[in-house]
Scaffold this motif. Structure first.
Motif, PDB file in Angstrom:
ATOM      1  N   GLN B 184       0.842  -1.197   0.000  1.00 51.42           N
ATOM      2  CA  GLN B 184       0.000   0.000   0.000  1.00 51.42           C
ATOM      3  C   GLN B 184       0.879   1.248   0.000  1.00 51.42           C
ATOM      4  O   GLN B 184       1.987   1.234   0.543  1.00 51.42           O
ATOM      5  N   THR B 185       0.382   2.314  -0.601  1.00 53.68           N
ATOM      6  CA  THR B 185       1.129   3.578  -0.579  1.00 53.68           C
ATOM      7  C   THR B 185       1.271   4.047   0.869  1.00 53.68           C
ATOM      8  O   THR B 185       0.441   3.728   1.719  1.00 53.68           O
ATOM      9  N   GLY B 186       2.342   4.793   1.139  1.00 55.48           N
ATOM     10  CA  GLY B 186       2.550   5.319   2.478  1.00 55.48           C
ATOM     11  C   GLY B 186       3.350   4.402   3.382  1.00 55.48           C
ATOM     12  O   GLY B 186       3.715   4.778   4.493  1.00 55.48           O
ATOM     13  N   ILE B 187       3.646   3.172   2.932  1.00 58.19           N
ATOM     14  CA  ILE B 187       4.386   2.221   3.769  1.00 58.19           C
ATOM     15  C   ILE B 187       5.811   2.708   4.008  1.00 58.19           C
ATOM     16  O   ILE B 187       6.434   2.376   5.009  1.00 58.19           O
ATOM     17  N   ASN B 188       6.352   3.484   3.090  1.00 60.59           N
ATOM     18  CA  ASN B 188       7.722   3.997   3.198  1.00 60.59           C
ATOM     19  C   ASN B 188       7.789   5.320   2.437  1.00 60.59           C
ATOM     20  O   ASN B 188       6.763   5.829   1.977  1.00 60.59           O
ATOM     21  N   GLU B 189       8.966   5.854   2.317  1.00 58.22           N
ATOM     22  CA  GLU B 189       9.132   7.068   1.512  1.00 58.22           C
ATOM     23  C   GLU B 189       9.964   6.718   0.300  1.00 58.22           C
ATOM     24  O   GLU B 189      11.181   6.622   0.390  1.00 58.22           O
ATOM     25  N   PRO B 190       9.327   6.505  -0.840  1.00 58.78           N
ATOM     26  CA  PRO B 190      10.112   6.128  -2.025  1.00 58.78           C
ATOM     27  C   PRO B 190      11.169   7.183  -2.318  1.00 58.78           C
ATOM     28  O   PRO B 190      10.892   8.378  -2.258  1.00 58.78           O
ATOM     29  N   ARG B 191      12.370   6.718  -2.590  1.00 59.08           N
ATOM     30  CA  ARG B 191      13.474   7.644  -2.845  1.00 59.08           C
ATOM     31  C   ARG B 191      13.377   8.218  -4.260  1.00 59.08           C
ATOM     32  O   ARG B 191      12.715   7.641  -5.122  1.00 59.08           O
ATOM     33  N   TYR B 192      14.030   9.333  -4.448  1.00 58.26           N
ATOM     34  CA  TYR B 192      14.242   9.814  -5.807  1.00 58.26           C
ATOM     35  C   TYR B 192      15.486   9.112  -6.322  1.00 58.26           C
ATOM     36  O   TYR B 192      16.424   8.878  -5.562  1.00 58.26           O
ATOM     37  N   ALA B 193      15.489   8.795  -7.588  1.00 53.73           N
ATOM     38  CA  ALA B 193      16.671   8.160  -8.158  1.00 53.73           C
ATOM     39  C   ALA B 193      17.815   9.172  -8.148  1.00 53.73           C
ATOM     40  O   ALA B 193      17.629  10.329  -8.518  1.00 53.73           O
ATOM     41  N   SER B 194      18.983   8.738  -7.677  1.00 60.02           N
ATOM     42  CA  SER B 194      20.146   9.630  -7.683  1.00 60.02           C
ATOM     43  C   SER B 194      20.754   9.637  -9.080  1.00 60.02           C
ATOM     44  O   SER B 194      20.491   8.747  -9.892  1.00 60.02           O
ATOM     45  N   LEU B 195      21.567  10.647  -9.342  1.00 57.96           N
ATOM     46  CA  LEU B 195      22.242  10.692 -10.648  1.00 57.96           C
ATOM     47  C   LEU B 195      23.088   9.447 -10.852  1.00 57.96           C
ATOM     48  O   LEU B 195      23.126   8.859 -11.926  1.00 57.96           O
ATOM     49  N   ARG B 196      23.734   9.043  -9.756  1.00 53.66           N
ATOM     50  CA  ARG B 196      24.570   7.843  -9.828  1.00 53.66           C
ATOM     51  C   ARG B 196      23.694   6.614 -10.131  1.00 53.66           C
ATOM     52  O   ARG B 196      24.028   5.785 -10.964  1.00 53.66           O
ATOM     53  N   GLY B 197      22.537   6.559  -9.456  1.00 52.73           N
ATOM     54  CA  GLY B 197      21.614   5.446  -9.680  1.00 52.73           C
ATOM     55  C   GLY B 197      21.137   5.403 -11.126  1.00 52.73           C
ATOM     56  O   GLY B 197      21.052   4.328 -11.733  1.00 52.73           O
ATOM     57  N   ILE B 198      20.825   6.581 -11.656  1.00 56.48           N
ATOM     58  CA  ILE B 198      20.343   6.644 -13.041  1.00 56.48           C
ATOM     59  C   ILE B 198      21.440   6.195 -14.000  1.00 56.48           C
ATOM     60  O   ILE B 198      21.193   5.442 -14.948  1.00 56.48           O
ATOM     61  N   ARG B 199      22.678   6.606 -13.697  1.00 55.61           N
ATOM     62  CA  ARG B 199      23.796   6.217 -14.555  1.00 55.61           C
ATOM     63  C   ARG B 199      24.003   4.691 -14.495  1.00 55.61           C
ATOM     64  O   ARG B 199      24.134   4.024 -15.502  1.00 55.61           O
ATOM     65  N   GLN B 200      23.979   4.170 -13.281  1.00 58.10           N
ATOM     66  CA  GLN B 200      24.180   2.721 -13.119  1.00 58.10           C
ATOM     67  C   GLN B 200      23.077   1.922 -13.802  1.00 58.10           C
ATOM     68  O   GLN B 200      23.315   0.848 -14.342  1.00 58.10           O
ATOM     69  N   ALA B 201      21.853   2.476 -13.756  1.00 58.49           N
ATOM     70  CA  ALA B 201      20.715   1.752 -14.324  1.00 58.49           C
ATOM     71  C   ALA B 201      20.889   1.515 -15.823  1.00 58.49           C
ATOM     72  O   ALA B 201      20.351   0.548 -16.371  1.00 58.49           O
ATOM     73  N   GLN B 202      21.648   2.417 -16.466  1.00 56.09           N
ATOM     74  CA  GLN B 202      21.841   2.280 -17.917  1.00 56.09           C
ATOM     75  C   GLN B 202      22.514   0.954 -18.260  1.00 56.09           C
ATOM     76  O   GLN B 202      22.300   0.402 -19.337  1.00 56.09           O
ATOM     77  N   SER B 203      23.342   0.462 -17.352  1.00 56.17           N
ATOM     78  CA  SER B 203      24.071  -0.773 -17.677  1.00 56.17           C
ATOM     79  C   SER B 203      23.454  -2.003 -17.015  1.00 56.17           C
ATOM     80  O   SER B 203      23.983  -3.104 -17.103  1.00 56.17           O
TER      81      SER B 203
END
Lengths: 321, 264
Positions: B184-203
């Motif tokens: 359910q929504t509200g269970i946690n605080e979803p993070r924003y993707a970090s620049l590093r995370g976005i870069r890593q996600a590419q690979s």
């Protein structure tokens, strides 16, 4: 001719309103399909519950004396067996949090299609379900091309049946496989306590996603203070941790019945509306003219809250932050 | 141990849109990660961050190639890799039967062999709210629906969860793994993707799979449930609109409040 089986719901010793509603949905459908309406009452004080749901339109009530509270493993097995034993071909389950916890499993076990969150049912040789999509922005007609079907019915869409009936009550001896019961309910917690009980409020100023940022909240707080209203909110603000749970109006929060409810920047999702449609007068302020909140509002202002709210504060001699 | 998270790219119509046939015209739709799934991803990633025993978080989706952009958001937020199932058979339209979707997701789960599966309670677009529990049933897993607090004891394999019932009441339930939890929504605080995370996600890997790859055929998603009409609901409301400038609207609202006697 198709018989209908509808399942009632209770919690902490109380029959829930949806039980009366599912009787209405079930008796209408049974009439259209030319069949009988069977009701399933599972767990808790089944005799007292059966007595309470012995309502107009019900032909037979089947009591399953297993467990005190809802347990999805017991419900799944009991409903599956009731469906087979009654020979019903249409099964109605309330689309509640508990309904969502077992209806898909019953569908899987019986290998019968399930259509969820119905707001209207029709029968014309086959089942026709009306349901919403895209946050109530569109309605769809869904046909089920199958002799057997399961439908979960949205709460508060059918008028509860209150008139007494003369159904026969039969104890059903379900064969529950205890080894298949893998979840254990250990208790209940009240999550929405706190400084204010909105269900008692006469005047509520309620704020939604339209507020955009947490720091903008002081604007509606100033309005609530100036006009002497209690502050309520829709779910997203509580999910974000901007306001405490006791401020949440809606299905999973407080059900409120004030004289006046001002919905500001609230789109009017069905879960929110379930908590506030009992207000005497509803005033909605929203930039989106097609927001569903305007469908239930008595008065609407299509405008930007960041312009309207400061002006309203000034109307009552306050000062906008 | 491994955690599987089901994610869905959902379509959101603009304020003004048109329906063509049985769908909203594509040009009025925007796509995003389903809100509930964002919380499900966060719950899985937090579990991995807090427990060395969690080796991998795998995201699984049913979606066309377009959805990779959205799925990559889940990878940017910490999922390790993704599986994307698509097949010509899905082009016929949204699969409305949760048990049909569950058969596809179960085939992926059987390959991945997770201990825990997180799904969103429902998807924003079709609001079916049944796929998670259907998936549990298909796999023979335990489950809990509409979970807004989750604690997992890795040694005992028992999850202690709160299910968010109506009216501010929560049910406290113990569930044995392997299990599916609909988040359910509200269970946690979803993070924003970090620049590093976005870069890593590419690979990070997004493995495409067809029904055939999963040992299924078109019959897996055949269902007797189909949309035959779509329309904008007729409003039954006789809403009285207060027109004009912001000041005029405020004046109009003030008048109503005074008339109702709730404010002076």
């Amino acid at each position: 001719m198709s018989d209908v089986l509808a399942i009632t719901e209770h919690r902490q010793g109380e029959l829930r309103d949806v039980s009366h509603e599912v009787v209405t949905a079930g008796s209408e459908l049974a009439e259209a399909a030319g069949g009988d309406l069977h009701l399933g009452v599972i767990g808790g004080d089944v005799d007292a519950f059966a007595d309470a749901v012995n309502l107009e339109g019900v032909d037979t009530i089947h009591t399953v004396d297993e467990g005190e509270e809802f347990n999805h493993d017991i419900y799944t097995q009991a409903v599956e067996q009731l469906f087979d034993a009654t020979g019903a071909s249409l099964l109605l389950i309330p689309h509640t949090v508990n309904g969502m916890d077992y209806a898909p499993a019953v569908a899987g076990k019986l290998d019968v299609p399930v259509v969820t969150d119905a707001i209207e049912l029709g029968y014309n040789g086959g089942l026709e379900v009306t349901r919403e999509m895209y946050g109530s922005k569109v309605e769809t007609t869904v046909d089920v091309d199958s002799d057997e079907a399961i439908v979960t019915t949205r709460p508060a869409e059918w008028t509860p049946t209150e008139a007494d009936g003369d159904a026969s009550v039969e104890a059903f001896d379900a064969d529950i496989d205890e080894s298949a019961v893998g979840s254990t309910v250990t208790g209940f917690e009240e999550a929405a306590g706190g400084d204010v009980d909105l269900s008692e409020s006469e005047f509520i100023v309620s704020i939604g996603r339209g507020i955009e940022e947490e720091e903008n909240l002081e604007l509606v707080e100033a309005l609530a203070e100036t006009v002497g209203a209690d502050l309520g909110s829709s779910r997203p603000l509580v999910d974000n941790g901007w306001l405490p749970k006791n401020r949440q109006v809606g299905q999973s929060g407080k059900v409120v019945t004030p004289d006046v409810y001002i919905a500001i920047g609230i789109s009017g999702a069905v879960q929110h509306v379930a908590g506030m449609k009992g207000a005497d007068t509803i005033i909605a302020v929203n930039t989106d003219p097609s927001a569903p909140i305007f469908d239930i509002a008595d008065y609407g202002a299509v405008g930007d809250l960041f312009d309207v709210v400061p002006a309203l504060i000034e109307e009552f001699g306050g000062e906008a932050p | 141990m491994k955690v599987l998270v089901t994610v869905k790219e959902v379509a959101e119509p603009e304020d003004d849109f048109q329906i063509s046939g049985l769908e909203i015209d594509e040009k009025f739709l925007e796509y995003d990660l389903n809100e509930w799934d964002d919380y499900a991803v966060e719950e899985a990633v937090q579990l991995k961050e807090e427990n060395d025993e969690v080796e991998e978080v795998v995201a699984v989706t049913i979606g066309p190639e377009r959805s990779e952009e959205t799925i990559r958001m889940a990878l940017a937020k910490g999922a390790d890799r993704a599986v994307r199932v698509w097949d010509d058979a899905f082009e016929a339209g949204e699969v409305l039967d949760p048990n049909a979707k569950a058969r596809v997701l179960a085939a992926v789960a059987e390959e991945e062999d997770p201990d825990l599966i997180f799904t969103g309670v429902q998807a924003d677009d079709d609001s079916i709210g049944g796929t998670g529990v259907a998936l549990a049933d298909e796999l023979g897993f335990q489950w809990a629906a509409v979970v807004n607090a989750f604690e997992y004891d890795i040694d005992s394999g028992v999850a202690n969860v709160h299910r968010e019932l109506e009216g501010g009441v929560e049910e406290v339930t113990e569930v044995e793994a392997p299990a599916v939890f609909t988040i359910q929504t509200g269970i946690n605080e979803p993070r924003y993707a970090s620049l590093r995370g976005i870069r890593q996600a590419q690979s990070k890997e997004i493995a495409p799979k067809t029904l055939g790859d999963l040992g299924l055929d078109d019959s897996a998603i055949e269902t007797p449930v189909g949309i035959t009409d779509m329309y904008e609901p007729e409003t039954e409301a006789d809403t009285e609109y207060i027109e004009g400038s912001a000041d005029e609207m405020a004046e109009g609202i003030a008048e109503i409040l005074r008339k109702k006697g709730v404010a002076e």
